[in-house]
Design a protein around this motif. Structure first.
Motif, PDB file in Angstrom:
ATOM      1  N   GLY A   1       0.815  -1.204   0.000  1.00 31.75           N
ATOM      2  CA  GLY A   1       0.000   0.000   0.000  1.00 31.75           C
ATOM      3  C   GLY A   1       0.846   1.250   0.000  1.00 31.75           C
ATOM      4  O   GLY A   1       2.049   1.229   0.294  1.00 31.75           O
ATOM      5  N   ALA A   2       0.206   2.388  -0.315  1.00 28.71           N
ATOM      6  CA  ALA A   2       0.924   3.650  -0.455  1.00 28.71           C
ATOM      7  C   ALA A   2       1.485   4.156   0.863  1.00 28.71           C
ATOM      8  O   ALA A   2       2.378   4.991   0.873  1.00 28.71           O
ATOM      9  N   ALA A   3       0.956   3.674   1.974  1.00 34.51           N
ATOM     10  CA  ALA A   3       1.443   4.131   3.270  1.00 34.51           C
ATOM     11  C   ALA A   3       2.615   3.306   3.784  1.00 34.51           C
ATOM     12  O   ALA A   3       3.077   3.496   4.905  1.00 34.51           O
ATOM     13  N   ALA A   4       3.107   2.377   2.954  1.00 38.86           N
ATOM     14  CA  ALA A   4       4.202   1.512   3.391  1.00 38.86           C
ATOM     15  C   ALA A   4       5.430   2.335   3.761  1.00 38.86           C
ATOM     16  O   ALA A   4       5.728   3.377   3.165  1.00 38.86           O
ATOM     17  N   LYS A   5       6.161   1.867   4.733  1.00 37.64           N
ATOM     18  CA  LYS A   5       7.343   2.578   5.215  1.00 37.64           C
ATOM     19  C   LYS A   5       8.336   2.761   4.067  1.00 37.64           C
ATOM     20  O   LYS A   5       8.632   1.857   3.305  1.00 37.64           O
ATOM     21  N   GLY A   6       8.855   3.982   3.961  1.00 35.54           N
ATOM     22  CA  GLY A   6       9.847   4.270   2.938  1.00 35.54           C
ATOM     23  C   GLY A   6       9.261   4.589   1.578  1.00 35.54           C
ATOM     24  O   GLY A   6       9.999   4.838   0.638  1.00 35.54           O
ATOM     25  N   ALA A   7       7.918   4.606   1.477  1.00 37.44           N
ATOM     26  CA  ALA A   7       7.298   4.819   0.171  1.00 37.44           C
ATOM     27  C   ALA A   7       7.094   6.290  -0.147  1.00 37.44           C
ATOM     28  O   ALA A   7       6.719   6.614  -1.262  1.00 37.44           O
ATOM     29  N   VAL A   8       7.319   7.181   0.811  1.00 41.68           N
ATOM     30  CA  VAL A   8       6.907   8.571   0.620  1.00 41.68           C
ATOM     31  C   VAL A   8       8.000   9.548   1.040  1.00 41.68           C
ATOM     32  O   VAL A   8       8.902   9.228   1.821  1.00 41.68           O
ATOM     33  N   LEU A   9       7.871  10.770   0.502  1.00 36.89           N
ATOM     34  CA  LEU A   9       8.608  11.933   0.992  1.00 36.89           C
ATOM     35  C   LEU A   9       7.606  12.807   1.730  1.00 36.89           C
ATOM     36  O   LEU A   9       6.540  13.118   1.196  1.00 36.89           O
ATOM     37  N   SER A  10       7.939  13.204   2.948  1.00 42.22           N
ATOM     38  CA  SER A  10       7.011  14.015   3.724  1.00 42.22           C
ATOM     39  C   SER A  10       7.799  14.933   4.651  1.00 42.22           C
ATOM     40  O   SER A  10       9.032  14.928   4.653  1.00 42.22           O
ATOM     41  N   GLY A  11       7.063  15.711   5.432  1.00 41.65           N
ATOM     42  CA  GLY A  11       7.700  16.651   6.340  1.00 41.65           C
ATOM     43  C   GLY A  11       7.603  18.076   5.828  1.00 41.65           C
ATOM     44  O   GLY A  11       6.965  18.359   4.805  1.00 41.65           O
ATOM     45  N   ASP A  12       8.271  18.990   6.546  1.00 47.67           N
ATOM     46  CA  ASP A  12       8.200  20.405   6.211  1.00 47.67           C
ATOM     47  C   ASP A  12       9.231  20.826   5.179  1.00 47.67           C
ATOM     48  O   ASP A  12       9.133  21.914   4.597  1.00 47.67           O
ATOM     49  N   LEU A  13      10.272  19.997   4.952  1.00 53.17           N
ATOM     50  CA  LEU A  13      11.287  20.294   3.947  1.00 53.17           C
ATOM     51  C   LEU A  13      11.535  19.042   3.125  1.00 53.17           C
ATOM     52  O   LEU A  13      11.882  17.993   3.659  1.00 53.17           O
ATOM     53  N   ILE A  14      11.354  19.155   1.832  1.00 53.46           N
ATOM     54  CA  ILE A  14      11.507  18.030   0.913  1.00 53.46           C
ATOM     55  C   ILE A  14      12.517  18.434  -0.161  1.00 53.46           C
ATOM     56  O   ILE A  14      12.490  19.567  -0.656  1.00 53.46           O
ATOM     57  N   GLN A  15      13.408  17.499  -0.512  1.00 55.72           N
ATOM     58  CA  GLN A  15      14.416  17.766  -1.531  1.00 55.72           C
ATOM     59  C   GLN A  15      14.140  16.918  -2.762  1.00 55.72           C
ATOM     60  O   GLN A  15      14.005  15.692  -2.670  1.00 55.72           O
ATOM     61  N   LEU A  16      14.068  17.564  -3.909  1.00 57.31           N
ATOM     62  CA  LEU A  16      13.907  16.867  -5.179  1.00 57.31           C
ATOM     63  C   LEU A  16      15.075  17.216  -6.093  1.00 57.31           C
ATOM     64  O   LEU A  16      15.423  18.389  -6.251  1.00 57.31           O
ATOM     65  N   ASN A  17      15.661  16.189  -6.688  1.00 53.62           N
ATOM     66  CA  ASN A  17      16.772  16.365  -7.614  1.00 53.62           C
ATOM     67  C   ASN A  17      16.351  15.891  -9.003  1.00 53.62           C
ATOM     68  O   ASN A  17      16.035  14.711  -9.198  1.00 53.62           O
ATOM     69  N   VAL A  18      16.343  16.817  -9.951  1.00 50.90           N
ATOM     70  CA  VAL A  18      15.958  16.508 -11.322  1.00 50.90           C
ATOM     71  C   VAL A  18      17.231  16.258 -12.124  1.00 50.90           C
ATOM     72  O   VAL A  18      18.141  17.097 -12.131  1.00 50.90           O
ATOM     73  N   ALA A  19      17.306  15.108 -12.786  1.00 52.17           N
ATOM     74  CA  ALA A  19      18.555  14.733 -13.458  1.00 52.17           C
ATOM     75  C   ALA A  19      18.278  13.864 -14.675  1.00 52.17           C
ATOM     76  O   ALA A  19      17.151  13.406 -14.896  1.00 52.17           O
ATOM     77  N   GLN A  20      19.333  13.631 -15.458  1.00 55.70           N
ATOM     78  CA  GLN A  20      19.249  12.715 -16.586  1.00 55.70           C
ATOM     79  C   GLN A  20      19.051  11.292 -16.080  1.00 55.70           C
ATOM     80  O   GLN A  20      19.513  10.931 -14.995  1.00 55.70           O
TER      81      GLN A  20
END
Length: 550
Positions: A19-38
């Motif tokens: 399920g979507a709530a599985a541990k490690g399946a999500v990014l959450s919190g007040d600060l999230i880092q996304l890296n866009v790359a090739q």
């Protein structure tokens, strides 16, 4: 690099997940880092260049809480500009992520931090608004949990992200469409179909040929070029989500395709629609629904047996499909139904409902359709081949290809908001916007004017209530998306008219909605078929205080 080595899935998209709530399946919190790359992505034995987020395609699942403030730092590791738009989220316009409209974009090597309060709950998604990066893998889901109790009770949930993918670069796909609008239509009528009585009659073919129309031209890009995906998996890979018999399973279904509208069903398992475009609706049971590009539907299913159920997403032109599986354990499979016969467009799809007309009237209707004088309010330049002489409200009709199926099909008219809408005022004015095209030349526009040709913004006064009518003068459905706002479809449900951010306007049809222009700033307004938008079907909506002028 082998195809197998090229695949990198985020935890939420891994087959066999609980399920979507599985541990490690999500990014959450007040600060999230996304890296866009090739990156690279492969399916069906073919791999090509992709754009990844945090090393994966699709992008990570972001899970937020209504009422929180979030900062999302996006770092661009590409050699070109990028951006991220938070589709359906009510954010300050400077945070909306549309280069040239709300901000300049994110240059190579730069980091831009989006910061906004989370003002809503529901199922949403995010994607690039730069170039055609969305079609190259830069898309991912967003789930926002409500601040209060969730009105939708469920024991487990799965995120289902539908997409299309081609080993051919999207710029090449577009180039070929501009060379010949029907380049990827491999389902044209044949002499064998005529003799077998499967297709149009000879007279109908002659009439349509005289208008240079093709009744099989339903999707610009078909399975001839695309592989269809569920959570990054092709049909042979059988993405599987688990359940325990008797559980209420919530499926958060998001259409993140570049160019494909899907018909969705689970044979043998009814679905109860509980949310649309992130907004709660009164539960309604159905067997199939059409999901336009950029729409989201949340449904509840309750499988009682310890059996496998196929989730089928069939392209509306029926050139291909993708399946996933709901099962009590990995490795189980359900039968995949064969593709159903491809649909044919009719006179109503051209905005010409011929019922009750005699032959002479029908002939006159065909002639006025090609007469620029019938609608002088629309710029009838080379980019507009036709105008619908008799567009009708089709929100209560079954959508394209599902008119004759022998089970229940959801329509917009079946949707009612769960709670009354906040603004009960009658609109103070009305505007009409035509969805226009020259399909043969692959030119797309609003009111005959492409964005690149200097189309004027559509102005609104802050707080005003406006009735907007979208009139589809083309023979394709168009999922029209307005940034920064929700609107209420005018379908006769009063204060319970459903709230949406994207509406799929059927061919030859029209849709009216009521908009409260409550978000100051400049907002994108466009068809969410990526190549239609890039070919000109986009405008800018401005919302200003009255004292600020136009």
């Amino acid at each position: 690099m082998s195809v197998g080595a090229a695949r990198a899935f985020p935890a939420w998209a891994t087959s066999g997940t609980g399920g979507a709530a599985a541990k490690g399946a999500v990014l959450s919190g007040d600060l999230i880092q996304l890296n866009v790359a090739q990156g690279h992505f492969g399916v069906g034995g073919k791999s090509r260049h992709a754009i990844s987020v945090n090393g994966s395609v699709p992008a990570p699942l972001i899970r937020l809480k209504e009422g929180q403030n979030v900062r999302i730092a996006v770092t661009n590791h590409l050699r070109e500009d990028t951006s991220i738009h938070w589709h359906g989220l009510l954010v300050p316009f400077q945070m909306d992520g549309v280069p040239g409209v709300s901000f300049p974009g994110i240059g190579p090597g730069e980091t831009f931090t989006y910061e906004f309060p989370v003002r809503q709950a529901g199922s949403y998604w995010y994607h690039s608004h730069s170039g055609m990066q969305e079609a190259m893998g830069l898309y991912g889901p967003i789930i926002i949990d409500p601040a209060a109790d969730d009105p939708v009770s469920h024991d487990r949930e799965h995120v289902i992200v539908l997409a299309d993918w081609s080993p051919v670069h999207p710029h090449m796909l577009l180039k070929r469409l501009k060379q010949m609008g029907g380049y990827y239509n491999m389902q044209r009528q044949t002499m064998a179909g005529l003799l077998a009585g499967r297709d149009q009659s000879l007279k109908e073919r002659i009439d349509w040929g005289g208008m240079r129309m093709d009744p099989t031209d339903i999707s610009d890009i078909s399975a001839a070029a695309y592989r269809y995906l569920v959570n990054g998996h092709g049909p042979d890979e059988n993405w599987t989500g688990l359940f325990a018999p008797g559980e209420r399973v919530r499926l958060r279904i998001i259409n993140a395709s570049a160019m494909t509208n899907f018909n969705v069903r689970l044979p043998g398992l009814p679905m109860t629609v509980v949310q649309c475009d992130g907004q709660d609706v009164q539960p309604v049971e159905t067997d199939e629904f059409q999901i336009g590009i950029a729409e989201t539907y949340d449904v509840i299913v309750q499988p009682e047996k310890a059996a496998a159920y196929a989730l089928i997403a069939e392209a509306i032109d029926r050139s291909g499909l993708v399946r996933a599986t709901l099962a009590p354990r990995p490795g189980m499979v359900a039968p995949i139904p064969p593709l159903r016969p491809r649909p044919l467009l009719g006179m109503k799809d051209m905005g010409m409902d011929m019922s009750g007309m005699n032959h002479g009237e029908g002939h006159a209707m065909r002639m006025t359709m090609r007469d620029p004088s019938v609608a002088p309010q629309v710029d009838m330049g080379a980019g507009v081949a036709t105008l619908s002489p008799m567009p009708v409200d089709r929100t209560g009709e079954r959508p394209t290809g599902l008119e004759e199926v022998d089970h229940r099909v959801l329509t917009y008219a079946d949707l009612k908001s769960l709670t009354p809408n906040a603004d009960h005022r009658a609109p103070s004015r009305s505007i009409d916007i035509h969805l226009t095209a020259n399909m043969e030349r692959y030119m797309w526009s609003f009111d005959g004017v492409k964005l690149s040709d200097g189309a004027d913004p559509i102005p609104f006064r802050h707080g005003e209530r406006v009735r907007v009518t979208l009139i589809n003068d083309t023979m394709m459905p168009h999922p029209i998306h307005l940034h920064g706002h929700f609107f209420e479809l005018e379908i006769g449900q009063g204060v319970h008219n459903p709230r949406k951010h994207t509406v799929n306007v059927l061919p030859g049809g029209k849709v009216s909605f009521h908009l409260t222009a409550d978000a100051l700033g400049d907002w994108a307004f466009h068809c969410h078929m990526l190549m239609h938008m890039h070919s000109g079907m986009m405008r800018v909506v401005t919302v200003r205080h009255a004292e600020d002028g136009a």
